[in-house]
Design a protein around this motif. Structure first.
Motif, PDB file in Angstrom:
ATOM      1  N   GLU A  48      44.184  -3.933  30.897  1.00 53.88           N
ATOM      2  CA  GLU A  48      43.254  -3.658  29.811  1.00 53.88           C
ATOM      3  C   GLU A  48      43.616  -2.367  29.072  1.00 53.88           C
ATOM      4  O   GLU A  48      43.474  -2.276  27.847  1.00 53.88           O
ATOM      5  CB  GLU A  48      41.825  -3.571  30.356  1.00 53.88           C
ATOM      6  N   VAL A  49      44.104  -1.379  29.819  1.00 57.85           N
ATOM      7  CA  VAL A  49      44.548  -0.137  29.185  1.00 57.85           C
ATOM      8  C   VAL A  49      45.752  -0.419  28.284  1.00 57.85           C
ATOM      9  O   VAL A  49      45.831   0.074  27.152  1.00 57.85           O
ATOM     10  CB  VAL A  49      44.916   0.924  30.244  1.00 57.85           C
ATOM     11  N   PHE A  50      46.683  -1.244  28.772  1.00 56.53           N
ATOM     12  CA  PHE A  50      47.854  -1.609  27.971  1.00 56.53           C
ATOM     13  C   PHE A  50      47.432  -2.321  26.688  1.00 56.53           C
ATOM     14  O   PHE A  50      47.903  -1.993  25.593  1.00 56.53           O
ATOM     15  CB  PHE A  50      48.786  -2.502  28.781  1.00 56.53           C
ATOM     16  N   GLN A  51      46.551  -3.305  26.814  1.00 56.54           N
ATOM     17  CA  GLN A  51      46.078  -4.043  25.638  1.00 56.54           C
ATOM     18  C   GLN A  51      45.369  -3.105  24.657  1.00 56.54           C
ATOM     19  O   GLN A  51      45.504  -3.248  23.436  1.00 56.54           O
ATOM     20  CB  GLN A  51      45.144  -5.163  26.073  1.00 56.54           C
ATOM     21  N   GLN A  52      44.644  -2.147  25.180  1.00 53.23           N
ATOM     22  CA  GLN A  52      43.957  -1.179  24.337  1.00 53.23           C
ATOM     23  C   GLN A  52      44.953  -0.348  23.535  1.00 53.23           C
ATOM     24  O   GLN A  52      44.806  -0.162  22.321  1.00 53.23           O
ATOM     25  CB  GLN A  52      43.112  -0.259  25.212  1.00 53.23           C
ATOM     26  N   GLN A  53      45.986   0.161  24.207  1.00 51.37           N
ATOM     27  CA  GLN A  53      46.959   1.015  23.534  1.00 51.37           C
ATOM     28  C   GLN A  53      47.777   0.230  22.503  1.00 51.37           C
ATOM     29  O   GLN A  53      48.090   0.751  21.425  1.00 51.37           O
ATOM     30  CB  GLN A  53      47.882   1.678  24.553  1.00 51.37           C
ATOM     31  N   ILE A  54      48.140  -0.996  22.827  1.00 50.10           N
ATOM     32  CA  ILE A  54      48.859  -1.847  21.864  1.00 50.10           C
ATOM     33  C   ILE A  54      47.989  -2.084  20.639  1.00 50.10           C
ATOM     34  O   ILE A  54      48.459  -2.044  19.493  1.00 50.10           O
ATOM     35  CB  ILE A  54      49.243  -3.187  22.520  1.00 50.10           C
ATOM     36  N   GLN A  55      46.706  -2.317  20.885  1.00 52.21           N
ATOM     37  CA  GLN A  55      45.786  -2.551  19.771  1.00 52.21           C
ATOM     38  C   GLN A  55      45.653  -1.321  18.887  1.00 52.21           C
ATOM     39  O   GLN A  55      45.635  -1.409  17.657  1.00 52.21           O
ATOM     40  CB  GLN A  55      44.411  -2.961  20.303  1.00 52.21           C
ATOM     41  N   TYR A  56      45.571  -0.148  19.509  1.00 49.87           N
ATOM     42  CA  TYR A  56      45.518   1.090  18.731  1.00 49.87           C
ATOM     43  C   TYR A  56      46.744   1.205  17.830  1.00 49.87           C
ATOM     44  O   TYR A  56      46.644   1.618  16.668  1.00 49.87           O
ATOM     45  CB  TYR A  56      45.454   2.303  19.657  1.00 49.87           C
ATOM     46  N   ALA A  57      47.905   0.884  18.376  1.00 49.27           N
ATOM     47  CA  ALA A  57      49.144   0.985  17.604  1.00 49.27           C
ATOM     48  C   ALA A  57      49.113   0.052  16.395  1.00 49.27           C
ATOM     49  O   ALA A  57      49.494   0.438  15.280  1.00 49.27           O
ATOM     50  CB  ALA A  57      50.346   0.671  18.492  1.00 49.27           C
ATOM     51  N   HIS A  58      48.653  -1.178  16.605  1.00 52.04           N
ATOM     52  CA  HIS A  58      48.559  -2.140  15.498  1.00 52.04           C
ATOM     53  C   HIS A  58      47.556  -1.663  14.449  1.00 52.04           C
ATOM     54  O   HIS A  58      47.807  -1.748  13.238  1.00 52.04           O
ATOM     55  CB  HIS A  58      48.150  -3.515  16.020  1.00 52.04           C
ATOM     56  N   GLU A  59      46.432  -1.176  14.897  1.00 48.60           N
ATOM     57  CA  GLU A  59      45.406  -0.714  13.955  1.00 48.60           C
ATOM     58  C   GLU A  59      45.911   0.444  13.120  1.00 48.60           C
ATOM     59  O   GLU A  59      45.670   0.502  11.901  1.00 48.60           O
ATOM     60  CB  GLU A  59      44.141  -0.297  14.723  1.00 48.60           C
ATOM     61  N   ARG A  79      55.876   7.785  13.430  1.00 49.67           N
ATOM     62  CA  ARG A  79      56.666   7.791  14.659  1.00 49.67           C
ATOM     63  C   ARG A  79      56.010   8.682  15.720  1.00 49.67           C
ATOM     64  O   ARG A  79      55.907   8.306  16.899  1.00 49.67           O
ATOM     65  CB  ARG A  79      58.079   8.288  14.339  1.00 49.67           C
ATOM     66  N   SER A  80      55.585   9.851  15.296  1.00 53.83           N
ATOM     67  CA  SER A  80      54.970  10.792  16.236  1.00 53.83           C
ATOM     68  C   SER A  80      53.694  10.217  16.834  1.00 53.83           C
ATOM     69  O   SER A  80      53.439  10.365  18.040  1.00 53.83           O
ATOM     70  CB  SER A  80      54.672  12.106  15.514  1.00 53.83           C
ATOM     71  N   HIS A  81      52.881   9.553  16.023  1.00 59.62           N
ATOM     72  CA  HIS A  81      51.659   8.933  16.539  1.00 59.62           C
ATOM     73  C   HIS A  81      51.977   7.830  17.548  1.00 59.62           C
ATOM     74  O   HIS A  81      51.333   7.734  18.604  1.00 59.62           O
ATOM     75  CB  HIS A  81      50.832   8.358  15.393  1.00 59.62           C
ATOM     76  N   LEU A  82      52.953   6.995  17.242  1.00 60.76           N
ATOM     77  CA  LEU A  82      53.291   5.890  18.147  1.00 60.76           C
ATOM     78  C   LEU A  82      53.837   6.407  19.470  1.00 60.76           C
ATOM     79  O   LEU A  82      53.577   5.831  20.530  1.00 60.76           O
ATOM     80  CB  LEU A  82      54.303   4.956  17.476  1.00 60.76           C
ATOM     81  N   PHE A  83      54.598   7.495  19.432  1.00 59.21           N
ATOM     82  CA  PHE A  83      55.100   8.076  20.675  1.00 59.21           C
ATOM     83  C   PHE A  83      53.952   8.491  21.590  1.00 59.21           C
ATOM     84  O   PHE A  83      54.052   8.381  22.818  1.00 59.21           O
ATOM     85  CB  PHE A  83      55.977   9.298  20.378  1.00 59.21           C
TER      86      PHE A  83
END
Length: 636
Positions: A450-461, A487-491
């Motif tokens: 769930e943490v992984f799905q959350q972080q992936i979702q943040y990246a897409h948003e 780039r810095s945000h995604l890192f």
């Protein structure tokens, strides 16, 4: 002038005004996003607001550079006019109100949109299709988003990009302003400080003059040490963003025109306040004589700047200061009488000068990067009590607590310990933009998947918002600066997973090939595929079924288990990357036993002496061991 002010009726009156500013102009914010260089960009501010951030700061803007260069203004100030009245939406041009400004686009802003699949974006945009699988994690704010307005915005952005590409191939294109080589097509989309909601759209025609800044308060942070320069920079910012002015700095050809493009009286715009940076501990701040170094060396100029801003800015625009606690507060003690005395003198003088708001970072100028230590909330509590003493009433000058926030429970604990008015976050918010969202109060109850799905979702948003509101490049590069912000945000958002996928980490860092939103989206999709094969089995269930042997996992064929991944451990996060020393709040000498050899309370010179003594002791032990071995060999 250097003596502390005694309590009087005038101080109580001033404190009451400060409290009114906090309540009426800022809406009594509890959750605050910190000013972060190249990270407090417009798309990230909008994202943070979706997840219950009440007050945002812009990135730090260097005042001297700002008033000297229009190009610098265009590359750093991502705040524009917001408009009011019917027709102020997406450039409708109805003549019934001041229209919203478009965003100013630099070359790097256009570059991030190249090769974008606009059709797919329209089909999958998080904030347009709330019922799709890839939708916002926020259950409170996004349900009221005006999807019609978002749909229109997407079409506006798509059209603007098309016109830009056509202008590149047109021989009639010419520079627009200041001879900076920009084509005439340098405006894009529409400026919003927060995504439009149905309620705000319906009430737009009846909005009062201060509704924009009140509903989505924004404070612009300035750096500098010259009161006149700081004041001129602040006035320029307000002039450029005032809805009551007909001129927009995007259309000015000369920086002098932009600085005097309109009056700031009766200011009606998105800026709620101007903040003075007195907290930056980095070397560049020492070189430029601002930040925490200015607070340590020249409190007088800070107070002069406060007075100058307060005397020359509209009454509805506040003046704030962000500072660190004095070095007199020892790192291994919750409070220090000397530290409190110095903090009191600084606060009293700033309050005398007319400051409206103070943010206290509970660390000293020396606690930074790998030297960061436990945040001193008790020192922040001292600041709250000092403000109360000064005002003589509960309606004191507002205090924002900064530092030591990792989870939402830390927010609640910090408010309880310090009794501050609000809590500010920076690094934790960069990794978890939903930090302040109520649904993340029980963050630790989420499974690793769930943490992984959350972080992936943040990246897409975040990428969705970067398409609608491309970040300005700041000082990160003329051609690639905007993507360097992304780039810095995604890192940070994907930090723990990029550490496990070094090839993806290398690909994201590739400044030659990873330069567009589409390429970043493809990388995130690849990351999702790699983790799809990870088994989603909870730890307790594994234990019950006998798959766990103590802390070791029994192999499950060729399948990976979430609990077996490094990214599933709490210490794998961006926030904790160099904070392990915080656990014991001490930095020990190598080889030392117990707590007597703690270095945390020593000065730098004392630490050097202690380390040298320890090294000499180890050398002596080694020499004695060598002599003992030689004696044993002789006996044998």
């Amino acid at each position: 002038a250097n003596s502390l002010r005694s309590l009087s009726s005038s101080s109580s009156s001033s404190s009451s005004d400060n409290y009114s500013y906090w309540k009426n102009n800022l809406n009594s914010p509890k959750h605050i996003m910190a000013p972060m260089v190249a990270q407090s960009d417009l798309p990230f501010r909008i994202m943070s607001r979706i997840y219950n951030t009440d007050l945002c700061y812009t990135q730090m803007i260097h005042s001297k550079n700002f008033i000297k260069s229009t190009l610098f203004q265009n590359s750093h100030l991502d705040v524009y006019r917001t408009g009011s009245g019917i027709g102020s939406g997406l450039g409708l041009g109805l003549g019934l109100g001041v229209e919203r400004d478009k965003l100013y686009m630099t070359e790097s802003g256009w570059n991030i949109l190249h090769n974008l699949d606009w059709n797919t974006f329209e089909k999958e945009c998080t904030f347009l299709h709330q019922n799709q699988s890839r939708r916002s994690l926020s259950s409170t704010s996004t349900s009221s988003i005006d999807t019609n307005e978002i749909s229109n915005l997407i079409q506006t952005c798509r059209g603007d990009y098309k016109r830009y590409m056509e202008s590149l191939s047109s021989s009639s294109s010419s520079s627009s302003r200041g001879g900076n080589g920009c084509t005439q097509t340098q405006q894009y989309g529409t400026y919003y400080e927060a995504l439009p909601t149905i309620s705000s759209s319906e009430s737009n025609s009846n909005s009062n003059t201060n509704s924009v800044s009140n509903k989505h308060p924004l404070i612009v942070q300035l750096a500098g040490h010259n009161p006149q320069v700081m004041t001129e920079a602040a006035q320029t910012i307000l002039s450029l963003t005032n809805n009551n002015n007909n001129n927009n700095y995007n259309n000015n050809n000369d920086k002098n025109d932009s600085q005097h493009s309109g009056s700031i009286e009766n200011y009606n715009g998105p800026v709620s306040g101007i903040d003075i940076n007195c907290g930056c501990p980095q070397a560049i701040a020492k070189k430029g004589n601002y930040g925490a170094y200015l607070m340590e060396n020249d409190l007088g100029s800070i107070c002069d700047t406060i007075r100058s801003l307060r005397d020359n800015l509209p009454h509805n625009v506040g003046v704030s200061v962000k500072l660190r606690i004095p070095p007199d507060y020892s790192s291994n003690s919750s409070s220090s009488s000397r530290g409190r005395k110095v903090l009191k003198e600084r606060m009293y003088r700033m309050m005398d000068a007319g400051v409206d708001l103070l943010t206290i970072h509970g660390r000293t100028i020396h606690e930074k990067k790998t030297k960061i230590r436990q945040c001193n909330w008790d020192a922040i509590s001292d600041a709250v009590s000092i403000a109360t003493e000064y005002s003589g009433s509960k309606e004191r000058i507002p205090i924002i607590a900064n530092g030591g926030i990792e989870q939402y429970r830390d927010v609640l604990e910090c408010l309880g310990v310090t009794e501050a008015n609000g809590v500010m976050s920076s690094e934790a918010l960069l990794e978890n933009p939903g930090l302040f969202s109520a649904q993340h109060e029980h963050q630790q109850s989420l499974t690793p998947k769930e943490v992984f799905q959350q972080q992936i979702q943040y990246a897409h948003e975040y990428l969705d918002l970067c398409i609608l509101f491309p970040p300005l490049p700041g000082s990160l590069g003329k051609k690639g600066g905007s993507f360097n912000v992304i780039r810095s945000h995604l890192f940070k958002i994907l930090y723990r997973y990029l550490e496990e996928q070094p090839d993806l980490r290398t690909a994201l860092a590739d400044s030659r090939n990873m330069v567009t939103i589409q390429s970043a989206r493809d990388l995130i999709n690849e990351m999702e595929k790699r983790y799809n094969d990870v088994m989603d089995i909870e730890y307790e269930r594994l234990k019950q079924q006998g798959f766990l042997d103590g802390d070791k996992l029994v192999a499950q064929g060729e399948k990976l288990l979430w609990v077996d991944l490094k990214s599933s451990k709490n210490d794998s996060s961006w926030y904790r990357r160099h904070r392990e020393a915080i656990k014991s709040n001490r930095m020990k000498i190598r080889g030392a036993q117990g707590d007597d050899n703690s270095l945390s309370s020593l000065s730098d010179e004392e630490k050097k002496i202690a380390i040298r003594e320890r090294i000499n002791k180890l050398k002596k032990q080694k020499m004695e061991k060598k002599e003992e071995d030689q004696q044993q060999q002789q006996v044998a």
